[in-house]
Design a protein around this motif. Structure first.
Motif, PDB file in Angstrom:
ATOM      1  N   MET A   1      52.765  21.751  -7.359  1.00  0.00           N
ATOM      2  CA  MET A   1      52.751  22.230  -8.719  1.00  0.00           C
ATOM      3  C   MET A   1      53.821  23.308  -8.882  1.00  0.00           C
ATOM      4  O   MET A   1      53.916  24.233  -8.094  1.00  0.00           O
ATOM      5  N   THR A   2      54.619  23.174  -9.919  1.00  0.00           N
ATOM      6  CA  THR A   2      55.693  24.123 -10.184  1.00  0.00           C
ATOM      7  C   THR A   2      55.129  25.389 -10.807  1.00  0.00           C
ATOM      8  O   THR A   2      54.253  25.346 -11.649  1.00  0.00           O
ATOM      9  N   GLU A   3      55.650  26.497 -10.371  1.00  0.00           N
ATOM     10  CA  GLU A   3      55.199  27.785 -10.882  1.00  0.00           C
ATOM     11  C   GLU A   3      56.338  28.446 -11.658  1.00  0.00           C
ATOM     12  O   GLU A   3      57.478  28.474 -11.201  1.00  0.00           O
ATOM     13  N   TYR A   4      56.022  28.938 -12.859  1.00  0.00           N
ATOM     14  CA  TYR A   4      57.014  29.622 -13.698  1.00  0.00           C
ATOM     15  C   TYR A   4      56.591  31.066 -13.891  1.00  0.00           C
ATOM     16  O   TYR A   4      55.424  31.337 -14.101  1.00  0.00           O
ATOM     17  N   TRP A   5      57.566  31.952 -13.838  1.00  0.00           N
ATOM     18  CA  TRP A   5      57.317  33.365 -14.098  1.00  0.00           C
ATOM     19  C   TRP A   5      58.208  33.798 -15.242  1.00  0.00           C
ATOM     20  O   TRP A   5      59.376  33.437 -15.311  1.00  0.00           O
ATOM     21  N   SER A  33      64.688  31.603  -6.045  1.00  0.00           N
ATOM     22  CA  SER A  33      64.296  31.005  -7.314  1.00  0.00           C
ATOM     23  C   SER A  33      65.494  30.395  -8.026  1.00  0.00           C
ATOM     24  O   SER A  33      66.639  30.669  -7.694  1.00  0.00           O
TER      25      SER A  33
END
Length: 97
Positions: A1-5, A33
């Motif tokens: 699962m891709t994580e975005y900040w 990143s």
């Protein structure tokens, strides 16, 4: 699962310098990143504190205008006590009640 900040970085002299510094430290040198710019437009009223203050003022004014409108409707009802159909007509604004 891709994580975005979503982060906010303190500005250097220009936004471009801040972007380049962050990119150099996270993506190019250390492969931490992949960075993308997300432009957030400036608020038209100034600061967030000013916006909250305006929102509070709007709530107070809304209550005040409602009270005045109700009083005017009551007074108009007393003046036109025998003519209830006229009261309804006079309380219309832009063909709506």
């Amino acid at each position: 699962m891709t994580e975005y900040w979503l982060i906010s970085a303190p500005g250097d002299k220009t936004c471009q310098q801040t972007w380049e510094t962050m990119n150099n430290l996270t993506s190019k040198q250390h492969s931490l990143s992949v960075n993308y710019k997300f432009h957030i437009p400036d608020l038209k009223v100034g600061t967030l504190d000013q916006l909250v203050g305006l929102s509070d003022d709007l709530g107070k004014l809304d209550g005040y205008v409602e009270q005045v409108t109700r009083k005017v409707a009551t007074y108009l009802g007393e003046v036109l006590e025998d003519q209830r159909d006229k009261l309804h007509e006079n309380l219309m604004a832009n063909n709506s009640k």
